[in-house]
Design a protein around this motif. Structure first.
Motif, short mmCIF file in Angstrom:
data_model
loop_
_atom_site.label_atom_id
_atom_site.label_comp_id
_atom_site.label_asym_id
_atom_site.label_seq_id
_atom_site.Cartn_x
_atom_site.Cartn_y
_atom_site.Cartn_z
N VAL A 163 0.85 -1.19 0.00
CA VAL A 163 0.00 0.00 0.00
C VAL A 163 0.88 1.23 0.00
O VAL A 163 1.86 1.31 0.75
CB VAL A 163 -0.94 0.02 1.23
CG1 VAL A 163 -1.64 1.37 1.36
CG2 VAL A 163 -1.96 -1.09 1.14
N GLY A 164 0.54 2.20 -0.85
CA GLY A 164 1.27 3.46 -0.91
C GLY A 164 0.47 4.57 -0.25
O GLY A 164 -0.73 4.69 -0.48
N LEU A 165 1.12 5.36 0.58
CA LEU A 165 0.47 6.48 1.27
C LEU A 165 1.12 7.79 0.82
O LEU A 165 2.33 7.96 0.95
CB LEU A 165 0.61 6.33 2.79
CG LEU A 165 0.14 5.01 3.40
CD1 LEU A 165 0.43 5.00 4.90
CD2 LEU A 165 -1.35 4.80 3.14
N ILE A 166 0.31 8.69 0.28
CA ILE A 166 0.80 10.00 -0.16
C ILE A 166 0.41 11.03 0.89
O ILE A 166 -0.77 11.26 1.16
CB ILE A 166 0.22 10.39 -1.53
CG1 ILE A 166 0.71 9.41 -2.60
CG2 ILE A 166 0.62 11.83 -1.90
CD1 ILE A 166 0.15 9.69 -3.98
N HIS A 167 1.41 11.66 1.51
CA HIS A 167 1.19 12.64 2.57
C HIS A 167 1.62 14.03 2.11
O HIS A 167 2.57 14.17 1.34
CB HIS A 167 2.00 12.28 3.81
CG HIS A 167 1.86 10.87 4.28
ND1 HIS A 167 0.74 10.42 4.95
CD2 HIS A 167 2.70 9.80 4.17
CE1 HIS A 167 0.91 9.13 5.26
NE2 HIS A 167 2.09 8.74 4.79
N SER A 168 0.95 15.05 2.65
CA SER A 168 1.37 16.42 2.38
C SER A 168 1.93 17.09 3.64
O SER A 168 2.37 18.23 3.59
CB SER A 168 0.18 17.25 1.86
OG SER A 168 -0.82 17.35 2.85
N THR A 169 1.88 16.39 4.77
CA THR A 169 2.46 16.90 6.01
C THR A 169 2.98 15.74 6.84
O THR A 169 2.35 14.68 6.91
CB THR A 169 1.44 17.70 6.83
OG1 THR A 169 2.01 18.00 8.12
CG2 THR A 169 0.15 16.92 7.04
N ARG A 170 4.11 15.95 7.46
CA ARG A 170 4.72 14.89 8.29
C ARG A 170 3.91 14.62 9.56
O ARG A 170 4.10 13.60 10.21
CB ARG A 170 6.15 15.28 8.64
CG ARG A 170 6.28 16.49 9.54
CD ARG A 170 7.69 16.99 9.59
NE ARG A 170 8.09 17.58 8.33
CZ ARG A 170 9.33 17.94 8.04
NH1 ARG A 170 10.30 17.73 8.92
NH2 ARG A 170 9.61 18.50 6.87
N LEU A 171 3.00 15.53 9.90
CA LEU A 171 2.23 15.41 11.13
C LEU A 171 1.33 14.17 11.15
O LEU A 171 0.94 13.70 12.22
CB LEU A 171 1.36 16.65 11.35
CG LEU A 171 2.10 17.97 11.59
CD1 LEU A 171 1.10 19.12 11.66
CD2 LEU A 171 2.93 17.89 12.86
N VAL A 172 0.97 13.65 9.97
CA VAL A 172 0.00 12.54 9.93
C VAL A 172 0.64 11.20 9.61
O VAL A 172 -0.05 10.17 9.66
CB VAL A 172 -1.12 12.83 8.90
CG1 VAL A 172 -1.76 14.18 9.16
CG2 VAL A 172 -0.61 12.75 7.47
N ILE A 173 1.90 11.20 9.26
CA ILE A 173 2.52 9.96 8.76
C ILE A 173 2.41 8.83 9.76
O ILE A 173 1.95 7.72 9.42
CB ILE A 173 4.00 10.20 8.39
CG1 ILE A 173 4.10 11.15 7.19
CG2 ILE A 173 4.69 8.87 8.07
CD1 ILE A 173 5.53 11.49 6.80
N GLN A 174 2.80 9.06 10.99
CA GLN A 174 2.81 7.98 11.97
C GLN A 174 1.41 7.48 12.27
O GLN A 174 1.18 6.26 12.38
CB GLN A 174 3.48 8.44 13.27
CG GLN A 174 3.86 7.30 14.20
CD GLN A 174 4.89 6.37 13.58
OE1 GLN A 174 5.95 6.81 13.13
NE2 GLN A 174 4.59 5.07 13.53
N ALA A 175 0.46 8.41 12.39
CA ALA A 175 -0.92 8.01 12.72
C ALA A 175 -1.51 7.10 11.65
O ALA A 175 -2.10 6.06 11.96
CB ALA A 175 -1.78 9.25 12.90
N VAL A 176 -1.35 7.48 10.38
CA VAL A 176 -1.91 6.67 9.30
C VAL A 176 -1.15 5.35 9.17
O VAL A 176 -1.75 4.29 9.00
CB VAL A 176 -1.89 7.44 7.97
CG1 VAL A 176 -2.51 6.59 6.87
CG2 VAL A 176 -2.64 8.76 8.10
N HIS A 177 0.16 5.43 9.23
CA HIS A 177 0.99 4.22 9.12
C HIS A 177 0.58 3.20 10.19
O HIS A 177 0.41 2.01 9.89
CB HIS A 177 2.46 4.59 9.28
CG HIS A 177 3.40 3.44 9.07
ND1 HIS A 177 4.11 3.25 7.90
CD2 HIS A 177 3.72 2.39 9.86
CE1 HIS A 177 4.84 2.16 8.00
NE2 HIS A 177 4.62 1.62 9.18
N ASP A 178 0.39 3.67 11.43
CA ASP A 178 0.05 2.76 12.52
C ASP A 178 -1.31 2.09 12.30
O ASP A 178 -1.47 0.89 12.56
CB ASP A 178 0.04 3.51 13.85
CG ASP A 178 1.44 3.90 14.30
OD1 ASP A 178 2.42 3.42 13.71
OD2 ASP A 178 1.54 4.71 15.26
N VAL A 179 -2.29 2.85 11.82
CA VAL A 179 -3.62 2.29 11.59
C VAL A 179 -3.58 1.24 10.48
O VAL A 179 -4.18 0.17 10.60
CB VAL A 179 -4.63 3.41 11.23
CG1 VAL A 179 -5.92 2.83 10.68
CG2 VAL A 179 -4.93 4.25 12.47
#
Length: 212
Positions: A4-20
């Motif tokens: 799965v690829g995740l495209i982020h525009s801010t580093r603030l959400v990376i960990q939260a989405v990755h963990d879920v």
């Protein structure tokens, strides 16, 4: 192994989405891509440059074997449809599963956001989903731009307090409240437990969209 690829525009959400995503399917390989310049283009109203840039990111993930791509920024939702036309891999808007559920199951919805660039894309997505489901819903929006400014100044406590206050006030007017940005999803834990079960973020729904 599915990817799965995740495209982020801010580093603030990376960990939260990755963990879920990792918790929903521990067997997935997750590729995170961050491009903070996308939000800069939004602020500068350089809209014609956003679609091609997102397409390039999605194409890179497709080449890396992603079977699903998730755009984690609510403000970028309007550009996902254009990206879909240029790639073969399914790509979804982070808020769409949550909004589909809310529109389908409720007559009144509250939406809380802090980033001004989020309001128009979120409203458009709700309108699109309502039209697709042929259902009218009452929607109450709360844009907390002052809270966003507080967060940018480092006042996390002040930001969170403003979000909680807005959510709890909205609960008296609507059936459920949606938090329209991943960056404020964590505030759910600070909401009065008596109403917390009626407050949702896209993190509550994205796991159901993942390949198994």
């Amino acid at each position: 192994m599915a990817t799965v690829g995740l495209i982020h525009s801010t580093r603030l959400v990376i960990q939260a989405v990755h963990d879920v995503v990792a918790k929903a399917n521990p067997g997935l390989e997750i590729i995170n891509v961050l491009d903070e310049g996308l939000l800069k283009l939004l602020r500068e109203k350089a809209f014609d440059r956003i679609g091609p840039r997102m397409t390039a990111l999605a194409e890179g993930l497709e080449e890396d074997g992603a079977e699903l791509i998730i755009v984690t920024c609510s403000s970028l939702s309007p550009y996902v449809d254009g990206v879909r036309e240029n790639i073969n891999t399914p790509i979804i808007k982070i808020d769409e599963p949550m909004i589909q559920w809310a529109v389908k199951n409720h007559a009144s919805i509250g939406v809380v956001m802090t980033n001004p660039t989020t309001q128009s894309p979120t409203a458009s997505l709700i309108e699109d989903v309502s039209r697709r489901l042929n259902k009218d819903v009452k929607v109450e929006y709360r844009l907390l731009s002052e809270a966003f400014e507080r967060l940018n100044r480092g006042d996390v406590e002040g930001h969170d307090a403003a979000v909680v206050e807005a959510v709890e006030a909205l609960m008296e007017e609507v059936e459920v409240v949606l938090l329209a940005q991943i960056s404020i999803a964590r505030v759910t834990q600070q909401i009065d437990p008596k109403v917390r079960e009626r407050v949702f973020s896209s993190l509550d729904f994205i796991g159901k969209e993942l390949p198994q």
